[in-house]
Design a protein around this motif. Sequence first.
Motif, PDB file in Angstrom:
ATOM      1  N   ASN A   1       8.716  76.505 -23.867  1.00 36.53           N
ATOM      2  CA  ASN A   1       7.242  76.425 -23.930  1.00 36.53           C
ATOM      3  C   ASN A   1       7.534  77.009 -25.452  1.00 36.53           C
ATOM      4  O   ASN A   1       6.433  76.980 -25.521  1.00 36.53           O
ATOM      5  CB  ASN A   1       7.562  77.339 -23.091  1.00 36.53           C
ATOM      6  CG  ASN A   1       7.323  76.969 -21.368  1.00 36.53           C
ATOM      7  OD1 ASN A   1       7.216  75.271 -20.985  1.00 36.53           O
ATOM      8  ND2 ASN A   1       6.995  78.158 -20.510  1.00 36.53           N
TER       9      ASN A   1
ATOM     10  N   ASP B   1       7.251  86.782 -12.197  1.00 37.02           N
ATOM     11  CA  ASP B   1       7.422  86.504 -12.954  1.00 37.02           C
ATOM     12  C   ASP B   1       8.636  86.662 -13.897  1.00 37.02           C
ATOM     13  O   ASP B   1       9.791  87.593 -14.548  1.00 37.02           O
ATOM     14  CB  ASP B   1       6.075  87.697 -13.813  1.00 37.02           C
ATOM     15  CG  ASP B   1       5.272  87.210 -14.728  1.00 37.02           C
ATOM     16  OD1 ASP B   1       5.787  85.915 -15.311  1.00 37.02           O
ATOM     17  OD2 ASP B   1       5.848  88.313 -15.642  1.00 37.02           O
TER      18      ASP B   1
ATOM     19  N   LEU C   1       2.517  73.862 -20.751  1.00 42.22           N
ATOM     20  CA  LEU C   1       3.435  74.677 -20.773  1.00 42.22           C
ATOM     21  C   LEU C   1       4.690  74.298 -19.198  1.00 42.22           C
ATOM     22  O   LEU C   1       3.985  74.308 -18.296  1.00 42.22           O
ATOM     23  CB  LEU C   1       3.300  76.146 -20.864  1.00 42.22           C
ATOM     24  CG  LEU C   1       2.733  76.665 -21.911  1.00 42.22           C
ATOM     25  CD1 LEU C   1       2.431  78.172 -21.751  1.00 42.22           C
ATOM     26  CD2 LEU C   1       3.716  76.171 -22.825  1.00 42.22           C
ATOM     27  N   SER C   2       5.938  74.547 -18.956  1.00 45.32           N
ATOM     28  CA  SER C   2       6.566  74.410 -18.155  1.00 45.32           C
ATOM     29  C   SER C   2       6.695  75.543 -17.699  1.00 45.32           C
ATOM     30  O   SER C   2       6.530  77.056 -17.814  1.00 45.32           O
ATOM     31  CB  SER C   2       7.697  74.284 -17.970  1.00 45.32           C
ATOM     32  OG  SER C   2       8.006  72.856 -18.761  1.00 45.32           O
ATOM     33  N   PRO C   3       6.582  75.738 -15.528  1.00 39.72           N
ATOM     34  CA  PRO C   3       6.683  76.667 -15.326  1.00 39.72           C
ATOM     35  C   PRO C   3       7.851  77.688 -14.929  1.00 39.72           C
ATOM     36  O   PRO C   3       8.976  76.981 -15.535  1.00 39.72           O
ATOM     37  CB  PRO C   3       6.505  76.773 -13.649  1.00 39.72           C
ATOM     38  CG  PRO C   3       6.481  75.291 -13.742  1.00 39.72           C
ATOM     39  CD  PRO C   3       5.804  74.139 -14.900  1.00 39.72           C
ATOM     40  N   THR C   4       8.147  79.197 -15.132  1.00 38.12           N
ATOM     41  CA  THR C   4       9.196  79.771 -15.133  1.00 38.12           C
ATOM     42  C   THR C   4      10.123  80.662 -14.104  1.00 38.12           C
ATOM     43  O   THR C   4       9.258  80.181 -13.137  1.00 38.12           O
ATOM     44  CB  THR C   4       9.916  80.166 -16.772  1.00 38.12           C
ATOM     45  OG1 THR C   4       8.622  81.790 -16.459  1.00 38.12           O
ATOM     46  CG2 THR C   4       9.327  80.262 -17.707  1.00 38.12           C
TER      47      THR C   4
ATOM     48  N   THR D   1      14.520  75.951 -20.338  1.00 36.57           N
ATOM     49  CA  THR D   1      12.469  76.170 -20.078  1.00 36.57           C
ATOM     50  C   THR D   1      12.078  76.629 -20.840  1.00 36.57           C
ATOM     51  O   THR D   1      10.337  76.861 -21.324  1.00 36.57           O
ATOM     52  CB  THR D   1      12.409  76.427 -18.744  1.00 36.57           C
ATOM     53  OG1 THR D   1      13.227  75.702 -17.805  1.00 36.57           O
ATOM     54  CG2 THR D   1      10.900  76.290 -18.307  1.00 36.57           C
ATOM     55  N   HIS D   2      12.186  78.285 -21.542  1.00 33.86           N
ATOM     56  CA  HIS D   2      11.220  79.396 -21.980  1.00 33.86           C
ATOM     57  C   HIS D   2      11.224  78.852 -23.010  1.00 33.86           C
ATOM     58  O   HIS D   2      10.166  78.649 -24.421  1.00 33.86           O
ATOM     59  CB  HIS D   2      11.780  80.507 -21.828  1.00 33.86           C
ATOM     60  CG  HIS D   2      11.633  81.028 -20.930  1.00 33.86           C
ATOM     61  ND1 HIS D   2      12.752  81.147 -19.800  1.00 33.86           N
ATOM     62  CD2 HIS D   2      11.084  81.809 -20.328  1.00 33.86           C
ATOM     63  CE1 HIS D   2      12.576  81.862 -18.474  1.00 33.86           C
ATOM     64  NE2 HIS D   2      10.909  82.459 -19.048  1.00 33.86           N
TER      65      HIS D   2
ATOM     66  N   ALA E   1       5.598  83.599 -24.351  1.00 35.96           N
ATOM     67  CA  ALA E   1       4.524  83.508 -25.468  1.00 35.96           C
ATOM     68  C   ALA E   1       5.143  85.160 -25.549  1.00 35.96           C
ATOM     69  O   ALA E   1       4.511  85.871 -27.076  1.00 35.96           O
ATOM     70  CB  ALA E   1       3.215  83.909 -24.729  1.00 35.96           C
TER      71      ALA E   1
ATOM     72  N   ARG F   1       8.185  90.211 -19.661  1.00 37.76           N
ATOM     73  CA  ARG F   1       7.546  89.712 -18.257  1.00 37.76           C
ATOM     74  C   ARG F   1       7.107  90.856 -17.364  1.00 37.76           C
ATOM     75  O   ARG F   1       7.123  92.041 -18.152  1.00 37.76           O
ATOM     76  CB  ARG F   1       8.387  88.911 -17.598  1.00 37.76           C
ATOM     77  CG  ARG F   1       9.103  90.024 -17.566  1.00 37.76           C
ATOM     78  CD  ARG F   1      10.679  89.079 -16.277  1.00 37.76           C
ATOM     79  NE  ARG F   1      11.927  89.844 -15.668  1.00 37.76           N
ATOM     80  CZ  ARG F   1      11.351  90.363 -14.838  1.00 37.76           C
ATOM     81  NH1 ARG F   1      10.641  91.229 -13.694  1.00 37.76           N
ATOM     82  NH2 ARG F   1      12.624  91.451 -14.421  1.00 37.76           N
TER      83      ARG F   1
ATOM     84  N   THR G   1       6.263  83.449 -19.901  1.00 39.64           N
ATOM     85  CA  THR G   1       6.031  81.613 -20.442  1.00 39.64           C
ATOM     86  C   THR G   1       6.730  81.651 -21.749  1.00 39.64           C
ATOM     87  O   THR G   1       7.037  80.708 -22.243  1.00 39.64           O
ATOM     88  CB  THR G   1       5.143  81.582 -20.500  1.00 39.64           C
ATOM     89  OG1 THR G   1       4.520  82.396 -21.789  1.00 39.64           O
ATOM     90  CG2 THR G   1       3.559  82.025 -19.693  1.00 39.64           C
TER      91      THR G   1
ATOM     92  N   MET H   1      -4.143  79.458 -23.017  1.00 40.32           N
ATOM     93  CA  MET H   1      -2.620  79.016 -23.660  1.00 40.32           C
ATOM     94  C   MET H   1      -3.009  77.809 -23.508  1.00 40.32           C
ATOM     95  O   MET H   1      -3.731  76.855 -23.027  1.00 40.32           O
ATOM     96  CB  MET H   1      -1.393  79.332 -22.563  1.00 40.32           C
ATOM     97  CG  MET H   1      -0.918  80.831 -21.823  1.00 40.32           C
ATOM     98  SD  MET H   1       0.498  81.104 -23.227  1.00 40.32           S
ATOM     99  CE  MET H   1       0.770  82.887 -22.793  1.00 40.32           C
TER     100      MET H   1
END
Length: 301
Positions: A74, A178, A113-116, A70-71, A183, A173, A181, A109
């Motif tokens: 992103n 949290d 982007l997908s949620p993590t 996932t990360h 980033a 993070r 993302t 952003m």
Amino acid sequence: MIRRAVPALTMLTLCAASAAAADKPATPVAVVAAARASEWREIAADDLLVMTIEGGRRVVIQLAPAFSPTHVGNMRTLAKAHWWDGTSINRVQDNYVVQWGDVTEKKPMPPGLSPTSSADYVQPIANRRLRVTPLPYPDPYAPSTGFVAGWPVAMDGDGVWLPHCYGFVGVGRNNSPDAGTGAELYAVIGQAPRQLDRNIAVVGRVIEGMAHLSSLPRGSGELGFYTEAEHKVPIVSVRLASDMPAAERPRFQVMNTEANSEWNSFTHYLRLRANRKDDFYDRPAGGVDLCNAPVPVRPVP
């Protein structure tokens, strides 16, 4: 042509030197250098993130989509959107990490982007056929360790994850829940902080240009963040190698870590990392930890 005779004593000396060289204990470096071409595999261009920082200095990161899908997804989206261009390196904490991203935390952003979540830090072993080359030494941070598809991994009965070794890249993070993302990123520049394992997403490793990060001036602010008076190193660009012109793409190979036989090069390399017997070493350690047996990576010859 006139050939001069070699004195008998000289000939004996040459023979003795040749025999000594032949009997000289192998070193990890020598084993890697002698590995067959078939023991290397090229890293996909879509798994190489190329970061150019101030002064034209290049840092290449190999991404690990199998262990942090996932990360990494992103991060590919961010790179394609050129999101990191114009951001900066904002933190350099001695014996710990170099961190980069948007210092203002206000840059919009890109879409997609997908949620993590913290569930992304460990990948489930169930229904996955992992070809593991085990590291048969105790590890204080995991029940077992080894190597999968060219990566060092830690494991328990349920999951597998990447460790915080020198040069490895993680996702910054805030406090849980949290999970970042992708980033905000950091690279380990000190002794491996393995206590962070399974608490942060590890997304890859620096395979070129590590000195450009580890040699940066340390920040004087809290946790090594640069103060307003200190120079934040500008990031010129970040690109996936697959999005670069073919002639400009970096190309690298990683050694195959799958033990197809007892004496393949990687297995021999691991054995020597744990039991050095060359001229400098008087006492072999008899073991090696996961972060002190880095998987060899080389530019495509």
